[in-house]
Design an enzyme around this catalytic site. Structure first.
Site, short mmCIF file in Angstrom:
data_model
loop_
_atom_site.label_atom_id
_atom_site.label_comp_id
_atom_site.label_asym_id
_atom_site.label_seq_id
_atom_site.Cartn_x
_atom_site.Cartn_y
_atom_site.Cartn_z
N ASP A 60 0.85 -1.18 0.00
CA ASP A 60 0.00 0.00 0.00
C ASP A 60 0.89 1.24 0.00
OD1 ASP A 60 1.00 0.09 2.54
OD2 ASP A 60 -0.92 -0.22 3.55
N GLY A 63 -0.21 5.61 3.28
CA GLY A 63 -1.12 6.67 3.73
C GLY A 63 -2.11 6.21 4.79
N ASP A 277 -8.44 -7.26 0.13
CA ASP A 277 -7.54 -7.61 1.23
C ASP A 277 -8.26 -7.31 2.52
OD1 ASP A 277 -7.11 -4.56 0.87
OD2 ASP A 277 -6.21 -5.00 2.81
N CYS A 315 -14.51 -28.31 6.62
CA CYS A 315 -13.24 -27.74 6.13
C CYS A 315 -12.18 -28.83 6.03
CB CYS A 315 -12.78 -26.64 7.10
SG CYS A 315 -11.23 -25.86 6.63
N CYS A 317 -8.88 -28.08 5.77
CA CYS A 317 -7.57 -27.45 5.98
C CYS A 317 -6.74 -28.32 6.93
CB CYS A 317 -7.74 -26.02 6.52
SG CYS A 317 -7.95 -25.90 8.30
N CYS A 320 -8.16 -28.39 10.53
CA CYS A 320 -9.41 -29.14 10.73
C CYS A 320 -9.21 -30.64 10.51
CB CYS A 320 -10.51 -28.60 9.81
SG CYS A 320 -11.01 -26.92 10.29
N HIS A 346 -6.66 -21.83 9.82
CA HIS A 346 -8.03 -22.20 9.43
C HIS A 346 -8.76 -21.03 8.78
CE1 HIS A 346 -12.13 -23.37 9.21
NE2 HIS A 346 -12.41 -22.23 9.85
ZN LIG Z 1 -10.18 -25.52 8.67
#
Ligand SMILES: [Zn+2]
Length: 372
Positions: A60, A63, A277, A315, A317, A320, A346
């Site tokens: 960025d 600012g 973002d 999930c 991931c 998980c 996660h």
């Molecule tokens: Zn997860």
């Protein structure tokens, strides 16, 4: 885009971000300028090399943090003077200086210095703020065009391409292979950074439209919509995005800054927003808040103390797949640093998963349209 404020997405190592499928992360110019400093980073070959991140990065303008973190700031037509939140030392960002710092950092995408108009702001204040943002956008672009060849990794890219060398130089990657490199309108041997302009205008649709049109005339590499998610009601956020989005070229990235909750990012992506973002997935994770397919889970709650289920049953991931809610709750209760890491992994997987599903649905729509 996960946010890596100080050259790190807090509590999550780079290899984990890669395995989660993060294609681009953010760095904050204000923080990196103050510590460790843009000059040391430039001397070390740029931010990608310094933090060992081979994929795309965006910085960025600095600012936003100047306006939100630093004290005694003074805004003039020339730029903004401020005191460091670290040691009180005096600094200033002009549009040109912000570009110089971002070129030294060497992210794939730089942002023009803007003034993030606060909410609420009356019309006169929003007009005055917009006048500054548009003047700064022009100066940023002029300075960037004159100096874009000075990015620290550019020489290395060229010599590599000439020699047909691998993407790795002494085992540390440089960004020439990133997808963002293709944003550059130049030939591939001339790849360097890209600069995005930022649409401001407070919550006034006509000011927003006016700003978008002016920035598009200036011909940036991409366009951001800033000054949203600053406390306004969500309908207003949506209205501003709807007003601006159709005015921005479809063949260039369109980026809404600083949003949002899981349902918001899906909604905006379906409207045509390409980039977003937000610190929310990682910040919430450090406060024990998980975003899941069954809603928000405050993992600190006593009800999870013997819950053997994964944090999110839907999930896949790494967290998980391996750990229970009871264990995550225990880590939080015990103040263990691993809590921040696992919760962040996660939440990032959940956010990135939303975008992966949206992209997949766009793909299948395209295929179904292509069928006779
Ligand atoms: Zn997860």
């Amino acid at each position: 885009m996960p946010v890596g404020t100080q050259g790190t997405v807090k509590a999550v190592p780079q290899d984990t971000l890669e395995s989660l499928g993060a294609e681009i992360i953010l760095g904050n110019t204000y923080h990196l300028y103050l510590r460790p400093g843009h000059e040391p980073i430039r001397r070390m070959g740029g931010l990608h090399r310094f933090i060992s991140w081979p994929r795309a990065m965006l910085t960025d303008s600095g600012g936003f943090q100047v306006f939100s973190l630093s004290q005694l700031r003074k805004v003039t037509d020339d730029g903004v003077q401020f005191r460091s939140h670290l040691d009180g030392s005096s600094h200033s960002f002009t549009p040109e200086h912000s570009i110089d710092v971002q070129i030294a950092l060497g992210a794939d995408i730089c942002m023009a210095l803007d003034e993030c108009t606060e909410y609420p702001a009356d019309r006169r204040r929003a007009e005055e703020s917009l006048r500054l943002t548009m003047a700064w956008a022009k100066r940023s672009l002029t300075h960037f065009r004159a100096h874009r060849d000075e990015v620290p990794w550019r020489d290395r890219c060229e010599s590599h391409q000439e020699q047909g060398a691998s993407q790795h130089d002494q085992g540390v990657p440089h960004p020439s292979s990133s997808w963002v490199g293709s944003l550059s309108s130049h030939a591939s041997h001339d790849r360097t950074q890209s600069l995005f302009g930022i649409v401001q205008g407070g919550m006034y649709a006509d000011l927003r439209r006016q700003c978008a049109e002016r920035l598009v005339e200036m011909d940036f590499d991409g366009y951001a919509i800033g000054g949203l998610s600053v406390g306004e009601p969500r309908e207003l956020t949506l209205e501003m995005i709807s007003e601006v989005l159709p005015l921005l070229p479809k063949d260039k990235p369109r980026y809404v800054m600083g949003v949002g909750y899981p349902d918001e990012i899906e909604q905006y992506a379906r409207m045509g927003v390409d980039m977003m973002d937000c610190v929310l997935p990682t910040r919430a994770a450090r406060h024990a808040l998980l975003f899941t397919s069954v809603g928000r889970v405050n993992i600190k709650n006593k009800q999870y103390s013997e819950d053997q289920n994964p944090p999110d049953p839907a999930c896949n991931c790494p967290v998980c797949r391996r750990y229970s809610r009871a264990y995550l709750r225990h880590l939080v209760q015990a103040g263990e640093p691993l809590a921040a890491t696992l919760n962040s992994i996660h939440n990032l997987a959940f956010y990135l998963g939303i975008m992966q599903r949206v992209r997949a649905s766009f793909e299948s729509e395209r295929w179904s349209l292509a069928e006779p």
